[in-house]
Design an enzyme around this catalytic site. Structure first.
Site, PDB file in Angstrom:
ATOM      1  N   ASP A 122       0.851  -1.195   0.000  1.00 26.21           N
ATOM      2  CA  ASP A 122       0.000   0.000   0.000  1.00 26.21           C
ATOM      3  C   ASP A 122       0.887   1.245   0.000  1.00 26.21           C
ATOM      4  O   ASP A 122       1.900   1.313   0.691  1.00 26.21           O
ATOM      5  CB  ASP A 122      -0.924  -0.012   1.236  1.00 26.21           C
ATOM      6  CG  ASP A 122      -2.094   0.938   1.080  1.00 26.21           C
ATOM      7  OD1 ASP A 122      -3.229   0.458   0.956  1.00 26.21           O
ATOM      8  OD2 ASP A 122      -1.854   2.168   1.075  1.00 26.21           O
TER       9      ASP A 122
ATOM     10  N   ASN B 123     -12.843  -3.392   2.219  1.00 25.48           N
ATOM     11  CA  ASN B 123     -13.818  -2.304   2.292  1.00 25.48           C
ATOM     12  C   ASN B 123     -14.705  -2.361   1.065  1.00 25.48           C
ATOM     13  O   ASN B 123     -14.212  -2.471  -0.062  1.00 25.48           O
ATOM     14  CB  ASN B 123     -13.086  -0.959   2.358  1.00 25.48           C
ATOM     15  CG  ASN B 123     -12.311  -0.798   3.646  1.00 25.48           C
ATOM     16  OD1 ASN B 123     -12.779  -1.190   4.712  1.00 25.48           O
ATOM     17  ND2 ASN B 123     -11.111  -0.229   3.565  1.00 25.48           N
TER      18      ASN B 123
ATOM     19  N   HIS C 195      -9.944  -5.231  -3.642  1.00 27.85           N
ATOM     20  CA  HIS C 195      -8.618  -5.416  -3.036  1.00 27.85           C
ATOM     21  C   HIS C 195      -8.793  -5.920  -1.620  1.00 27.85           C
ATOM     22  O   HIS C 195      -9.654  -5.438  -0.884  1.00 27.85           O
ATOM     23  CB  HIS C 195      -7.788  -4.140  -3.078  1.00 27.85           C
ATOM     24  CG  HIS C 195      -8.508  -2.909  -2.620  1.00 27.85           C
ATOM     25  ND1 HIS C 195      -9.435  -2.246  -3.395  1.00 27.85           N
ATOM     26  CD2 HIS C 195      -8.440  -2.228  -1.456  1.00 27.85           C
ATOM     27  CE1 HIS C 195      -9.902  -1.213  -2.733  1.00 27.85           C
ATOM     28  NE2 HIS C 195      -9.322  -1.176  -1.543  1.00 27.85           N
TER      29      HIS C 195
ATOM     30  N   HIS D 210      -6.937  -5.968   1.833  1.00 32.28           N
ATOM     31  CA  HIS D 210      -5.826  -5.423   2.619  1.00 32.28           C
ATOM     32  C   HIS D 210      -5.285  -6.546   3.506  1.00 32.28           C
ATOM     33  O   HIS D 210      -6.043  -7.155   4.265  1.00 32.28           O
ATOM     34  CB  HIS D 210      -6.313  -4.301   3.551  1.00 32.28           C
ATOM     35  CG  HIS D 210      -6.854  -3.081   2.876  1.00 32.28           C
ATOM     36  ND1 HIS D 210      -6.131  -1.901   2.769  1.00 32.28           N
ATOM     37  CD2 HIS D 210      -8.055  -2.823   2.294  1.00 32.28           C
ATOM     38  CE1 HIS D 210      -6.868  -0.977   2.160  1.00 32.28           C
ATOM     39  NE2 HIS D 210      -8.042  -1.514   1.866  1.00 32.28           N
TER      40      HIS D 210
HETATM   41  P1  5GP Z   1      -9.786   1.355   0.195  1.00 30.78           P
HETATM   42  O1  5GP Z   1      -9.986   2.587   1.020  1.00 30.78           O
HETATM   43  O2  5GP Z   1     -10.437   1.473  -1.159  1.00 30.78           O
HETATM   44  O3  5GP Z   1     -10.140   0.078   0.909  1.00 30.78           O
HETATM   45  O4  5GP Z   1      -8.213   1.231  -0.009  1.00 30.78           O
HETATM   46  C1  5GP Z   1      -7.516   1.740  -1.092  1.00 30.78           C
HETATM   47  C2  5GP Z   1      -6.060   1.648  -0.728  1.00 30.78           C
HETATM   48  O5  5GP Z   1      -5.288   1.822  -1.912  1.00 30.78           O
HETATM   49  C3  5GP Z   1      -5.590   2.712   0.268  1.00 30.78           C
HETATM   50  O6  5GP Z   1      -5.054   2.077   1.414  1.00 30.78           O
HETATM   51  C4  5GP Z   1      -4.557   3.513  -0.509  1.00 30.78           C
HETATM   52  O7  5GP Z   1      -3.461   3.902   0.293  1.00 30.78           O
HETATM   53  C5  5GP Z   1      -4.137   2.542  -1.592  1.00 30.78           C
HETATM   54  N1  5GP Z   1      -3.715   3.155  -2.835  1.00 30.78           N
HETATM   55  C6  5GP Z   1      -4.401   4.115  -3.533  1.00 30.78           C
HETATM   56  N2  5GP Z   1      -3.726   4.420  -4.670  1.00 30.78           N
HETATM   57  C7  5GP Z   1      -2.618   3.637  -4.685  1.00 30.78           C
HETATM   58  C8  5GP Z   1      -1.537   3.501  -5.604  1.00 30.78           C
HETATM   59  O8  5GP Z   1      -1.462   4.160  -6.647  1.00 30.78           O
HETATM   60  N3  5GP Z   1      -0.555   2.617  -5.275  1.00 30.78           N
HETATM   61  C9  5GP Z   1      -0.606   1.858  -4.137  1.00 30.78           C
HETATM   62  N4  5GP Z   1       0.421   1.011  -3.927  1.00 30.78           N
HETATM   63  N5  5GP Z   1      -1.618   1.955  -3.256  1.00 30.78           N
HETATM   64  C10 5GP Z   1      -2.606   2.845  -3.524  1.00 30.78           C
END
Ligand code: 5GP
Ligand code: ZN
Length: 117
Positions: A33, A90, A103, A105
Site C-alpha cells: 500500500d 472495504n 482489493h 488489505h
Molecule cells: P480502500 O480505502 O479502497 O479500501 O483502499 C484503497 C487503498 O489503496 C488505500 O489504502 C490507498 O493507500 C491505496 N492506494 C491508492 N492508490 C494507490 C496507488 O497508486 N498505489 C498503491 N500502492 N496503493 C494505492
C-alpha cells in the site's frame, strides 16, 4: 471485464503505474500500500477488473478464492502468519472504499483493535 484505463489498479496490473509487487499468480497481483497503516500493509487484487465484492459474479469463484489464498501466502512471506494479521475488504461508500477494483488489505506487524472504526 478487461483492463480499465481509468482504474488505477488495472493500470498497476498492466505495469503502467509502478508498484512494489510482492506476489503474483495467474489470478492475482499483490503490492505494498502506498500509504501503509501497519508495518505490513499489502493489497491483493484480481488481475481482472471487478469493482467490489458486491459486483463479483458466481462465475468469479475461482478468482475470489485465489485472492484469499494469495493473502495467505503474502502473510506467510511477510512474516505475520504466525503472530496473526487482519484481512480487510472495504466495500461501498459506508466502508470508505476509495478504489473501485476489489482489493484485500493484508495488515499485520502490530496489534489490531476490535471492532474496527
Ligand atoms: P480502500 O480505502 O479502497 O479500501 O483502499 C484503497 C487503498 O489503496 C488505500 O489504502 C490507498 O493507500 C491505496 N492506494 C491508492 N492508490 C494507490 C496507488 O497508486 N498505489 C498503491 N500502492 N496503493 C494505492
Ligand atoms: Zn480495475
Amino acid at each position: 471485464m478487461a483492463e480499465r484505463s481509468d482504474c488505477i489498479f488495472c493500470r498497476i496490473v498492466a505495469g503502467e503505474i509502478p508498484a512494489d509487487v510482492v506476489h503474483e499468480d495467474e489470478h492475482t497481483v499483490a503490492f505494498r500500500d502506498l500509504d501503509p497503516k501497519a508495518p505490513v500493509h499489502v493489497l491483493v487484487i484480481p488481475r481482472r477488473h471487478i469493482a467490489s465484492i458486491s459486483d463479483a459474479a458466481d462465475t468469479d469463484a475461482a478468482v475470489m478464492g485465489a485472492l484469499l489464498l494469495a493473502a495467505r501466502d503474502v502473510a506467510a512471506v511477510e512474516g505475520v502468519a504466525e503472530g496473526g494479521y487482519r484481512l480487510v475488504v472495504n466495500t461501498g461508500a459506508a466502508a470508505n472504499q476509495t478504489v473501485h477494483h476489489v482489493h484485500v488489505h493484508v495488515m499485520g506487524g502490530r496489534d489490531m483493535r476490535w471492532p474496527p472504526g
